[in-house]
Scaffold this motif. Structure first.
Motif, PDB file in Angstrom:
ATOM      1  N   ASP A   1      42.144  58.506  14.841  1.00 57.73           N
ATOM      2  CA  ASP A   1      40.825  59.218  15.521  1.00 57.73           C
ATOM      3  C   ASP A   1      39.772  58.356  15.563  1.00 57.73           C
ATOM      4  OD1 ASP A   1      42.354  61.484  16.130  1.00 57.73           O
ATOM      5  OD2 ASP A   1      41.495  62.606  14.377  1.00 57.73           O
ATOM      6  N   SER A   2      39.427  57.518  14.368  1.00 56.38           N
ATOM      7  CA  SER A   2      38.520  56.779  14.046  1.00 56.38           C
ATOM      8  C   SER A   2      38.683  55.447  15.340  1.00 56.38           C
ATOM      9  CB  SER A   2      38.364  56.181  12.668  1.00 56.38           C
ATOM     10  OG  SER A   2      37.861  55.096  12.678  1.00 56.38           O
ATOM     11  N   ALA A   3      39.710  55.037  15.223  1.00 55.66           N
ATOM     12  CA  ALA A   3      39.998  53.883  16.282  1.00 55.66           C
ATOM     13  C   ALA A   3      39.880  54.324  17.710  1.00 55.66           C
ATOM     14  CB  ALA A   3      41.499  53.239  16.000  1.00 55.66           C
ATOM     15  N   ARG A   4      40.312  55.593  17.960  1.00 54.56           N
ATOM     16  CA  ARG A   4      39.742  55.899  19.350  1.00 54.56           C
ATOM     17  C   ARG A   4      38.366  56.158  19.643  1.00 54.56           C
ATOM     18  NH1 ARG A   4      42.384  60.914  19.393  1.00 54.56           N
ATOM     19  NH2 ARG A   4      40.250  61.773  19.224  1.00 54.56           N
ATOM     20  N   ASP A   5      37.772  56.806  18.752  1.00 51.30           N
ATOM     21  CA  ASP A   5      36.292  57.021  18.694  1.00 51.30           C
ATOM     22  C   ASP A   5      35.647  55.478  18.927  1.00 51.30           C
ATOM     23  OD1 ASP A   5      36.725  59.602  18.452  1.00 51.30           O
ATOM     24  OD2 ASP A   5      35.887  59.703  16.485  1.00 51.30           O
ATOM     25  N   THR A   6      35.951  54.719  18.051  1.00 57.68           N
ATOM     26  CA  THR A   6      35.585  53.323  18.359  1.00 57.68           C
ATOM     27  C   THR A   6      35.945  52.800  19.572  1.00 57.68           C
ATOM     28  OG1 THR A   6      36.005  52.857  15.993  1.00 57.68           O
ATOM     29  CG2 THR A   6      35.271  51.002  17.288  1.00 57.68           C
ATOM     30  N   ARG A   7      37.113  52.832  19.918  1.00 53.93           N
ATOM     31  CA  ARG A   7      37.225  52.314  21.356  1.00 53.93           C
ATOM     32  C   ARG A   7      36.274  53.102  22.431  1.00 53.93           C
ATOM     33  NH1 ARG A   7      42.582  49.507  21.879  1.00 53.93           N
ATOM     34  NH2 ARG A   7      43.340  49.365  19.894  1.00 53.93           N
ATOM     35  N   THR A   8      36.184  54.187  22.379  1.00 54.56           N
ATOM     36  CA  THR A   8      35.535  55.076  23.420  1.00 54.56           C
ATOM     37  C   THR A   8      33.976  54.509  23.428  1.00 54.56           C
ATOM     38  OG1 THR A   8      36.982  57.048  23.093  1.00 54.56           O
ATOM     39  CG2 THR A   8      34.809  57.234  24.126  1.00 54.56           C
ATOM     40  N   ARG A   9      33.535  54.334  22.177  1.00 52.97           N
ATOM     41  CA  ARG A   9      32.119  53.956  21.980  1.00 52.97           C
ATOM     42  C   ARG A   9      32.138  52.423  22.591  1.00 52.97           C
ATOM     43  NH1 ARG A   9      30.030  52.965  16.840  1.00 52.97           N
ATOM     44  NH2 ARG A   9      31.874  53.581  16.037  1.00 52.97           N
TER      45      ARG A   9
ATOM     46  N   ILE B   1      33.848  43.440  20.985  1.00 56.33           N
ATOM     47  CA  ILE B   1      35.245  43.667  21.128  1.00 56.33           C
ATOM     48  C   ILE B   1      36.081  42.943  20.486  1.00 56.33           C
ATOM     49  CG2 ILE B   1      37.069  44.056  22.794  1.00 56.33           C
ATOM     50  CD1 ILE B   1      34.964  44.695  25.202  1.00 56.33           C
ATOM     51  N   ALA B   2      35.616  41.495  20.257  1.00 58.85           N
ATOM     52  CA  ALA B   2      36.534  40.798  19.420  1.00 58.85           C
ATOM     53  C   ALA B   2      36.325  41.155  18.147  1.00 58.85           C
ATOM     54  CB  ALA B   2      36.033  39.358  19.581  1.00 58.85           C
ATOM     55  N   ARG B   3      35.291  41.724  17.585  1.00 64.50           N
ATOM     56  CA  ARG B   3      35.057  42.178  16.283  1.00 64.50           C
ATOM     57  C   ARG B   3      36.076  43.403  15.844  1.00 64.50           C
ATOM     58  NH1 ARG B   3      30.592  42.259  12.205  1.00 64.50           N
ATOM     59  NH2 ARG B   3      32.083  42.927  10.269  1.00 64.50           N
ATOM     60  N   PHE B   4      36.023  44.238  16.866  1.00 69.04           N
ATOM     61  CA  PHE B   4      36.928  45.313  16.856  1.00 69.04           C
ATOM     62  C   PHE B   4      38.389  44.685  16.662  1.00 69.04           C
ATOM     63  CE2 PHE B   4      39.839  48.290  19.064  1.00 69.04           C
ATOM     64  CZ  PHE B   4      39.959  49.284  18.102  1.00 69.04           C
ATOM     65  N   HIS B   5      38.776  43.964  17.500  1.00 68.28           N
ATOM     66  CA  HIS B   5      40.302  43.646  17.209  1.00 68.28           C
ATOM     67  C   HIS B   5      40.528  42.710  16.037  1.00 68.28           C
ATOM     68  CE1 HIS B   5      41.768  45.067  21.122  1.00 68.28           C
ATOM     69  NE2 HIS B   5      40.831  44.253  21.774  1.00 68.28           N
ATOM     70  N   TRP B   6      39.304  42.179  15.514  1.00 71.65           N
ATOM     71  CA  TRP B   6      39.702  41.437  14.390  1.00 71.65           C
ATOM     72  C   TRP B   6      39.577  42.082  13.073  1.00 71.65           C
ATOM     73  CZ3 TRP B   6      41.432  37.040  12.929  1.00 71.65           C
ATOM     74  CH2 TRP B   6      41.124  36.448  11.747  1.00 71.65           C
ATOM     75  N   ASP B   7      38.681  43.232  13.128  1.00 67.37           N
ATOM     76  CA  ASP B   7      38.493  43.745  11.692  1.00 67.37           C
ATOM     77  C   ASP B   7      38.237  45.460  11.924  1.00 67.37           C
ATOM     78  OD1 ASP B   7      35.989  44.138  12.410  1.00 67.37           O
ATOM     79  OD2 ASP B   7      35.002  42.693  10.725  1.00 67.37           O
ATOM     80  N   GLY B   8      38.518  45.843  13.278  1.00 72.02           N
ATOM     81  CA  GLY B   8      38.468  47.278  13.344  1.00 72.02           C
ATOM     82  C   GLY B   8      36.926  47.783  13.584  1.00 72.02           C
TER      83      GLY B   8
ATOM     84  N   ALA C   1      33.047  48.154  14.916  1.00 74.34           N
ATOM     85  CA  ALA C   1      32.326  48.164  16.141  1.00 74.34           C
ATOM     86  C   ALA C   1      30.962  48.315  15.691  1.00 74.34           C
ATOM     87  CB  ALA C   1      32.808  49.068  17.034  1.00 74.34           C
ATOM     88  N   ILE C   2      29.794  47.620  16.097  1.00 72.60           N
ATOM     89  CA  ILE C   2      28.577  47.703  15.834  1.00 72.60           C
ATOM     90  C   ILE C   2      27.697  47.611  17.047  1.00 72.60           C
ATOM     91  CG2 ILE C   2      28.778  46.815  13.268  1.00 72.60           C
ATOM     92  CD1 ILE C   2      28.453  43.863  14.485  1.00 72.60           C
ATOM     93  N   VAL C   3      27.968  48.357  18.007  1.00 74.48           N
ATOM     94  CA  VAL C   3      27.134  48.276  19.091  1.00 74.48           C
ATOM     95  C   VAL C   3      25.959  48.769  18.702  1.00 74.48           C
ATOM     96  CG1 VAL C   3      29.095  48.281  20.717  1.00 74.48           C
ATOM     97  CG2 VAL C   3      28.558  50.418  19.879  1.00 74.48           C
ATOM     98  N   GLU C   4      25.736  49.712  18.041  1.00 70.62           N
ATOM     99  CA  GLU C   4      24.264  50.473  18.162  1.00 70.62           C
ATOM    100  C   GLU C   4      23.241  49.398  17.804  1.00 70.62           C
ATOM    101  OE1 GLU C   4      27.119  52.822  16.725  1.00 70.62           O
ATOM    102  OE2 GLU C   4      27.141  50.778  15.856  1.00 70.62           O
ATOM    103  N   ARG C   5      23.656  48.705  17.048  1.00 72.80           N
ATOM    104  CA  ARG C   5      22.404  47.648  16.650  1.00 72.80           C
ATOM    105  C   ARG C   5      22.072  46.519  17.477  1.00 72.80           C
ATOM    106  NH1 ARG C   5      23.598  42.883  15.047  1.00 72.80           N
ATOM    107  NH2 ARG C   5      25.536  42.269  14.043  1.00 72.80           N
ATOM    108  N   ALA C   6      22.873  46.453  18.734  1.00 69.51           N
ATOM    109  CA  ALA C   6      22.736  45.231  19.463  1.00 69.51           C
ATOM    110  C   ALA C   6      22.334  45.731  20.889  1.00 69.51           C
ATOM    111  CB  ALA C   6      23.863  44.201  19.463  1.00 69.51           C
ATOM    112  N   SER C   7      21.216  46.298  21.269  1.00 66.42           N
ATOM    113  CA  SER C   7      21.060  46.692  22.475  1.00 66.42           C
ATOM    114  C   SER C   7      20.353  45.479  23.263  1.00 66.42           C
ATOM    115  CB  SER C   7      20.386  48.044  22.405  1.00 66.42           C
ATOM    116  OG  SER C   7      20.187  48.342  23.842  1.00 66.42           O
TER     117      SER C   7
END
Ligand code: SF4
Ligand code: SF4
Lengths: 326, 464
Positions: A134-142, A159-166, A168-174
């Motif tokens: 569920d957490s991976a799916r949510d991360t992908r959705t996000r 995305i690379a970060r996600f594939h590397w260590d799972g 996602a830190i999108v919220e801080r990088a707008s």
């Protein structure tokens, strides 16, 4: 133990579920920095993957390749055999419309599970499995939904970060610059971290990467398939989930790729396509004409050799292309 | 007693020989005639640079090969449905020919058209205009041939294996479909060895693989069979497929005998080029199964006759060469002999189409096992092991791997095969790239092949 995955279509969550550490080989920070020693005619991405797999294998880690192209299959023969029990080739079916294709995937999924168990992996409780999936799916959705919130590079790095260590830190990088720039789709094979300069060059030339459909971009997050419900105890259901999220050029027919692209190209008003391929990658190279015909959009083809040896010229070509699209 | 050396003939010399044969009462099949007509009628200019065996059997073989498109058109005109089988090289046509009114052929065979026509057909530049450039193997000619329709007739049905197939073909076939030629894709998984405890199956040729892969292919072939049967207006059944297997085995049996007779002879009684063509008949019977049997029987009879009368087509001291991969330019097979070599064994990429199909099991199971024995769907090491085994049996003195320009497998497989050969047999080997018209690179080719043959000869002297 770390398990290095040479394709985003190998279910990284499943590795995690077994208490092992999945790493997208293609997201490795070292990608693109190695000196190659392979023969001419081998795809540069496959070569880098082989070198990295050798390196990580020598450190006692495991590597997983996929059968999706000749280059990867034959590359696996070169690194997999010496690495013996710590190497695995995931037989991904090219077809997807028949029962046989699905059953092949299903059988491979079981074999992959046995491989992870041989590595010392042990499937966690159903509760933990559900939480990981569920957490991976949510991360992908996000991640999917942040395509317009970040710069092209920022999005690719997330995305690379996600594939590397799972993570996602999108919220801080707008850091995206709204809707400015000519919307283009970057379509093609893997764009490694060392090659992200191409995305910068597009933006600098007045473009906006509205679709990153490279193998390491938005497409690598997979198709958003219906939530499989409580999948943890139902391996069949989970395998289906992993099977149906694959969208790639090597599928036969590769209409899933085109359908996925069409949806985004239309929705995001894309005006041109940048086709990115690695030298000696037949599968992507062959798509240039079909992409042009399917979307009736101008196409700029860039390859990894130009990116490596003549970056300046490549930047000029991108600028000229943007000029045409404006 | 010394062997009598039979010289090959040029195309012009064949015309003279043809007149002699006709005046002495040569009986020819319906597609017979002088070989030179293929230059004028079809533009096969490469024939003018080839050297041919001088027997009526070879004449029949060449005429059979070079009239295939014409025969397919006639078959279509009489109501036959045409199946374009792609990539699997040897399995789908076995099934198609068991169904009344179907004829299968490989559009892949256009691979050789740029060579035969010395590129006057412009198929390669036309393929480039369709988006498939010189970075792909010569099979790209097929794409242009489909589009211009001037070579083979457009098939009524296209079927292509996908999965563990070369990237070149996979990409080109996909492009073909996008150009408006629908394809039935069937899965050919990559062959792998079974894991400990996993159910396993022995394939023709002796390799062992996992049961689940055979099950997958069997299921896929059943799907292909249903589509073929529907096209033929018949119901698929094991009885039909059994008949198909038996008929295929007749052809394969003849070819096995021909290969044994020629490759194991002290002095080759049939030239390398004609052997390459004869072997190719196995994959789809050159669109006529009965005639394939007759053509092969003639060649085999000729080979036996020559053996018994001590007639050979190469010098007695010719270096015995095992050849891997088909040559994009047919002339390369002539050159091997002109430079002092002879063919003693081959893996022209379809060894699975030469092995007998098991008859002691359900036919689709047998066909699935045969399809999975394809040397190109598994690791190069499997292929290398077979090359080693056959080269040893044929007392090969050298191994040549023909590199195919642009082919996705050529980048690595040659090295794997030659290393295995050196390691297991201590034989010298070389990898040579052969373009569809290799005249420009002939000096390089000569340098590499002659050096190989010289090395092999030098090893003879050194042996105690
Ligand atoms: S970039 Fe192309 S050739 Fe290279 S590994 Fe990917 S699909 Fe294969
Ligand atoms: S020659 Fe090689 S690359 Fe070309 S179609 Fe045949 S198997 Fe594929």
């Amino acid at each position: 133990m770390e398990v290095y995955l040479a394709s985003p279509w190998i279910p990284r969550e499943w590795v995690e579920v077994h208490g092992l550490v999945p790493r997208g080989l293609f997201s490795a920070p070292a990608f693109g920095t190695l000196t190659l020693r392979m023969a001419e005619g081998i795809c540069s991405f496959a070569q880098q993957s082989l070198e990295l797999a050798r390196m990580h294998g020598a450190q006692g880690n495991a590597v997983v390749f996929v059968s999706s192209c000749d280059q990867m299959r034959r590359g696996f023969d070169l690194v997999g055999v010496p690495q013996g029990t710590r190497a695995f080739l995931f037989n991904l079916p090219a077809t997807w419309q028949s029962g046989a294709a699905w059953r092949l995937f299903r059988a491979e999924f079981d074999r992959f599970t046995r491989f992870l168990e041989r590595l010392g992996g042990c499937r966690q409780s159903d509760e933990s499995v559900a939480a990981i999936i569920d957490s991976a799916r949510d991360t992908r959705t996000r991640l999917r939904s942040s395509w317009n919130k970040l710069s092209a590079r920022g999005f690719a790095e997330c995305i690379a970060r996600f594939h590397w260590d799972g993570r996602a830190i999108v919220e801080r990088a707008s850091d995206a610059d709204g809707d400015t720039g000519v919307p283009v789709a970057v379509v093609g094979g893997p764009l490694t971290q060392a090659q992200l300069g191409i995305l910068d060059a597009i933006e600098l030339a007045g473009g906006r990467v509205a679709v990153n459909a490279t193998e390491t971009g938005e497409r690598s997050l997979g198709l958003e398939t219906p939530v499989p419900g409580r999948v943890a105890g139902n391996i069949d259901c989970l395998a289906q989930f992993f099977f149906w999220r694959i969208i790639d050029v090597w599928q036969r027919p590769n209409t899933r790729l085109y359908a996925w692209l069409r949806e985004r190209i239309e929705e995001r008003n894309v005006r041109g396509i940048v086709l990115w391929h690695h030298v000696a990658c037949d599968l992507w190279r062959a798509e240039a004409a079909s992409l042009r015909e399917a979307f009736n959009l101008p196409i700029l083809t860039l390859d990894s050799e130009q990116a490596r040896s003549d970056h300046l010229r490549l930047v000029h070509r991108i600028a000229a292309f943007m000029e045409i699209l404006r | 007693m010394k062997h009598c050396l039979l010289k090959p003939l040029s195309l012009d010399a064949w015309d003279d020989r043809y007149r002699e044969l006709v005046s002495s009462g040569l009986m020819e099949p319906f597609y017979g005639g002088p070989l030179s007509r293929h230059v004028t009628a079809s533009g096969d200019h490469r024939l003018e640079r080839l050297r041919f065996d001088s027997s009526p059997a070879a004449l029949r073989l060449w005429n059979f090969l070079l009239t295939e498109n014409e025969r397919l058109r006639k078959a279509r005109a009489t109501g036959d449905r045409l199946v374009g089988a792609m990539k699997d090289l040897g399995t789908v046509p076995v099934m198609a020919y068991a169904l009344e009114g179907l004829r299968a052929f490989y559009p892949d065979g256009t691979w050789w058209t740029p060579c035969l026509m010395e590129e006057t057909d412009c198929l390669l530049p036309k393929a480039e205009a369709l988006g498939i450039d010189a970075s792909f193997c010569p099979v790209r000619a097929m794409l242009a041939a489909f589009q211009d329709g001037g070579h083979f007739p457009r098939p009524d049905f296209l079927v292509c294996s996908a999965g563990a197939v070369c990237d070149d073909f996979s990409a080109i076939a996909q492009r073909l479909e996008k150009l408006g030629f629908p394809v039935l894709w069937w899965e050919m998984p990559r062959r792998r060895a079974p894991e400990p405890g996993e159910a396993q199956v022995v394939l023709p040729g002796g390799m062992v693989t996992a049961r689940e892969l055979v099950d997958c292919v069997r299921e896929e072939l059943a799907r292909v069979g249903e589509a073929l049967a529907e096209l033929a207006g018949q119901a698929p059944s094991d009885a039909i497929w059994n008949k198909a297997v038996r008929a295929a085995n007749q052809v394969r049996g003849l070819l096995a005998e021909l290969r044994r007779t020629v490759y194991h002879a002290p002095v080759a009684p049939v030239p390398a080029l004609e052997m390459l063509i004869a072997e190719m008949l196995a994959i789809h019977y050159c669109s006529d199964r009965e005639e394939t049997m007759a053509v092969l029987t003639d060649i085999l009879d000729e080979a036996r006759r020559r053996l018994s009368t001590r007639i050979g087509v190469v010098a007695e001291n010719a270096v015995r060469v095992f050849w891997v991969n088909p040559v994009a330019d047919l002339r390369a097979m002539n050159l091997l002999e002109e430079w002092g070599g002879c063919l003693c064994g081959s893996d022209f990429m379809f060894t699975h189409a030469l092995d007998p199909i098991p008859e002691d099991m359900p036919p689709l199971e047998a066909l699935a096992r045969t399809a999975l024995a394809d040397p190109m769907v598994g690791p190069a090491a499997d292929r290398a092991a077979r090359v080693v085994r056959e080269a040893r049996a044929a007392k090969a003195e050298a191994v040549v791997v023909a590199r195919i320009p642009g082919a996705s497998h050529s980048a690595t497989e040659g090295r794997v095969i030659l290393e295995a050969v050196r390691h297991a047999l201590g034989l010298p080997g070389v990898e040579v790239e052969i373009a569809p018209v290799c005249d420009a690179m002939q000096p390089t080719l000569a340098g590499r092949l002659q050096a190989l043959l010289e090395t092999a000869r030098a090893r003879r002297v050194k042996k105690p």
